[in-house]
Enzyme design. Structure first.
Site, PDB file in Angstrom:
ATOM      1  N   ARG A 235       0.730 -37.075 -49.256  1.00 55.36           N
ATOM      2  CA  ARG A 235       1.166 -35.674 -49.199  1.00 55.36           C
ATOM      3  C   ARG A 235       0.466 -34.851 -50.270  1.00 55.36           C
ATOM      4  NH1 ARG A 235       7.492 -35.363 -47.580  1.00 55.36           N
ATOM      5  NH2 ARG A 235       7.317 -36.652 -45.699  1.00 55.36           N
TER       6      ARG A 235
ATOM      7  N   ARG B  11       3.666 -35.200 -41.167  1.00 61.72           N
ATOM      8  CA  ARG B  11       3.803 -35.463 -42.607  1.00 61.72           C
ATOM      9  C   ARG B  11       4.512 -36.764 -42.932  1.00 61.72           C
ATOM     10  NH1 ARG B  11       8.717 -32.692 -44.351  1.00 61.72           N
ATOM     11  NH2 ARG B  11       9.815 -32.195 -42.455  1.00 61.72           N
ATOM     12  N   HIS B  12       4.770 -37.586 -41.918  1.00 61.40           N
ATOM     13  CA  HIS B  12       5.381 -38.892 -42.167  1.00 61.40           C
ATOM     14  C   HIS B  12       4.474 -40.027 -41.730  1.00 61.40           C
ATOM     15  CE1 HIS B  12       9.155 -36.505 -42.259  1.00 61.40           C
ATOM     16  NE2 HIS B  12       9.435 -37.367 -43.208  1.00 61.40           N
TER      17      HIS B  12
ATOM     18  N   SER C 258      10.581 -36.609 -54.991  1.00 56.48           N
ATOM     19  CA  SER C 258      12.016 -36.598 -55.269  1.00 56.48           C
ATOM     20  C   SER C 258      12.237 -37.364 -56.560  1.00 56.48           C
ATOM     21  CB  SER C 258      12.809 -37.260 -54.143  1.00 56.48           C
ATOM     22  OG  SER C 258      12.952 -36.364 -53.073  1.00 56.48           O
TER      23      SER C 258
ATOM     24  N   ARG D  42       8.526 -47.332 -44.422  1.00 54.67           N
ATOM     25  CA  ARG D  42       9.689 -46.632 -43.885  1.00 54.67           C
ATOM     26  C   ARG D  42       9.670 -46.730 -42.369  1.00 54.67           C
ATOM     27  NH1 ARG D  42      11.451 -42.469 -48.200  1.00 54.67           N
ATOM     28  NH2 ARG D  42      10.855 -43.729 -50.001  1.00 54.67           N
TER      29      ARG D  42
ATOM     30  N   GLU E 157      10.851 -45.083 -40.162  1.00 52.94           N
ATOM     31  CA  GLU E 157      11.338 -43.827 -39.580  1.00 52.94           C
ATOM     32  C   GLU E 157      10.835 -43.711 -38.156  1.00 52.94           C
ATOM     33  OE1 GLU E 157      11.533 -40.730 -42.941  1.00 52.94           O
ATOM     34  OE2 GLU E 157       9.704 -41.837 -43.303  1.00 52.94           O
TER      35      GLU E 157
ATOM     36  N   GLU F  55       7.774 -31.167 -48.970  1.00 47.26           N
ATOM     37  CA  GLU F  55       8.237 -31.914 -50.146  1.00 47.26           C
ATOM     38  C   GLU F  55       7.183 -32.905 -50.625  1.00 47.26           C
ATOM     39  OE1 GLU F  55      12.063 -34.081 -49.697  1.00 47.26           O
ATOM     40  OE2 GLU F  55      11.107 -35.670 -50.865  1.00 47.26           O
TER      41      GLU F  55
END
Ligand code: ATP
Ligand code: MG
Length: 434
Positions: free
Chosen positions: A408, A219-220, A360, A211, A213, A357
């Site tokens: 996570r 947490r990423h 998903s 990712r 991001e 989270e």
């Protein structure tokens, strides 16, 4: 493979050869102790200077900390030694000398910051409490694999270099593929769905996701490990059941097989396997509960995503793992099915740990025409995904699934402050090496 005796297995009365790292040397004058550390634990080596050969004493006591040595000698009972035994050496062999100056102290006496630790992971993992995280991570993955097999799932491996991303967007890392543009895959979503329509029906994958991001958070990661599940002939409720089962199995395996590692982390007393069913809270109830906490500066409205602060407030309120269900369709991806009786509501769900989270998932749209509409609504060109949409014309069963971030899971299980603690060599905005 290895003719040495492990430190933890050295038994009084035996003559053994142990090998490992010089953890510490304590010179008390007439007598000195060298603590040797290996993968199994530590053992004390005793040097009585008057009674032993000078060369032997000199070799044993002048070697730098963290050097690799092998020691042959007799094991004796010694109650004052840390493990109740000690080794009286006949021979000390220095196998690989360490520099006198080390970038970090594996004994942990001098603390190092995370960045120094990540730059020197080899030395960092000589510390029991750091090594323990990765023993637990390995056990967690093993337990998860076994649990998936018990659910009748087949493990698959899907491509990580792809022509189009799962959801398009800016979160993709481009790569050059023989002169063509390609990307690192952000999720095995589309591939695992294609497999539920094959003869496999129930699949799982444990593999990297990428990712791009931009944000830098605790947490990423830009490269994470995703634990993915997808099954034919089930809906979001069935997928949530499977999710609960897998998370519980992960905790169960660690509780059963990682006592030593949990002890090293100081968690052996408090570690608990979740036994209660995870509450399933609708999105509507979730925003009401968040608003009722009064923790947020601004009220949440229908259609808002749950911010980090909202997740925190709700997590404190619920106090355990919980699912958020029935999200507004517009904030869930196109491949998630809407509710049959209300198109505003999706079958998407998230599994939350009180802190953040974890998962998903949802039931998927398996009807070809609806799927194409979903692509268009999301501003994606269905043609670019023809390899995927085509298969929905050839008999695609109803199906559901989810993706769980392995790091996570480890992070929340062990109460780690930063997700980077759960990865050997994290990839983030700054880190591309090692
Ligand atoms: P978030 O909103 O927390 O950034 P997400 O909703 O973008 O996560 P999903 O696309 O739903 O993430 O991915 C499924 C799961 O994969 C997440 O719940 C999380 O556990 C994990 N995951 C996703 N992105 C990352 C990341 N960048 N770093 C670590 N884990 C991730
Ligand atoms: Mg998500």
């Amino acid at each position: 493979m290895d003719t040495r005796t492990h430190a933890a297995a050295a038994t009084p009365g035996e003559t053994v050869r142990v090998a490992g790292w010089v953890h510490e040397i304590r010179d008390l004058g007439g007598i000195a102790f060298l603590i040797l550390r290996d993968g199994s634990g530590k053992i004390q080596i005793k040097f009585e200077k008057e009674e032993m050969d000078d060369d032997l004493v000199e070799t044993g006591l002048s070697v730098h900390r963290e050097s690799v040595i092998a020691v042959t000698g007799d094991v004796e009972t010694e109650e004052r030694a840390p493990t109740g035994v000690e080794l009286v050496p006949d021979e000390v062999e220095v196998i690989a000398e360490a520099d006198p100056e080390l970038p970090l102290d594996p004994s942990g006496k001098v603390e190092a910051d995370l960045s120094t630790r990540l730059d020197n992971r080899t030395l960092d993992l000589r510390k029991d409490e750091v090594k323990a995280i990765f023993e637990i991570r390995a056990e967690m993955l093993q337990s998860v694999r076994e649990a998936f097999r018990s659910l009748g799932c087949t493990e698959i491996n899907t491509p990580k270099i792809v022509a189009t991303g799962t959801e398009g967007g800016t979160e993709l890392f481009p790569v050059t593929y023989f002169g063509r543009e390609a990307f690192m895959n952000q999720s095995p979503q589309l591939f695992k769905q294609l497999m539920v329509g094959s003869g496999l029906e129930r699949v799982f994958e444990i593999g990297p996701i990428f990712r791009a991001e931009e944000h830098n958070t605790p947490r990423h990661l830009n490269e994470a490990t995703s634990i993915d599940f997808e099954a034919a002939f089930t809906d979001e409720q069935g997928a949530m059941d499977a999710c609960e089962n897998i998370v519980r199995a992960a905790y169960g395996g660690v509780a059963e097989n990682c006592q030593g590692a949990l002890e090293a982390l100081g968690l052996d007393e408090e570690f608990e396997v979740p036994t209660e069913r995870f509450p399933r809270i609708t999105y509507e109830e979730a925003i009401e509960r968040v608003n009722a906490t009064g923790e947020l500066d601004e009220q949440l409205f229908w259609g808002d995503d749950l911010s980090t602060e909202a997740e925190r407030a709700l997590g404190d309120d619920v106090g355990s793992h919980y699912f958020v269900t029935e999200w507004p369709s517009e904030i869930k991806p196109f491949y998630i099915k809407d509710h049959d009786d209300d198109e505003e509501l999706s079958t998407g769900f998230d599994l939350m740990h009180p802190r953040l989270e974890l998962v998903s998932g949802g039931q998927r749209e398996h009807r070809h025409d609806r799927l194409i509409e979903g692509f268009e609504q999301q501003g994606l060109e269905p043609e670019a995904f023809e390899y995927y949409t085509k298969m929905f014309r050839y008999g695609m069963p109803p199906h559901a699934g989810w993706g769980l971030g392995a790091e996570r899971l480890v992070m929340t299980m062990l109460g780690l402050d930063n997700i980077r603690e759960a990865v050997l060599f994290p990839r983030d905005r700054q880190r591309l090496s090692p």
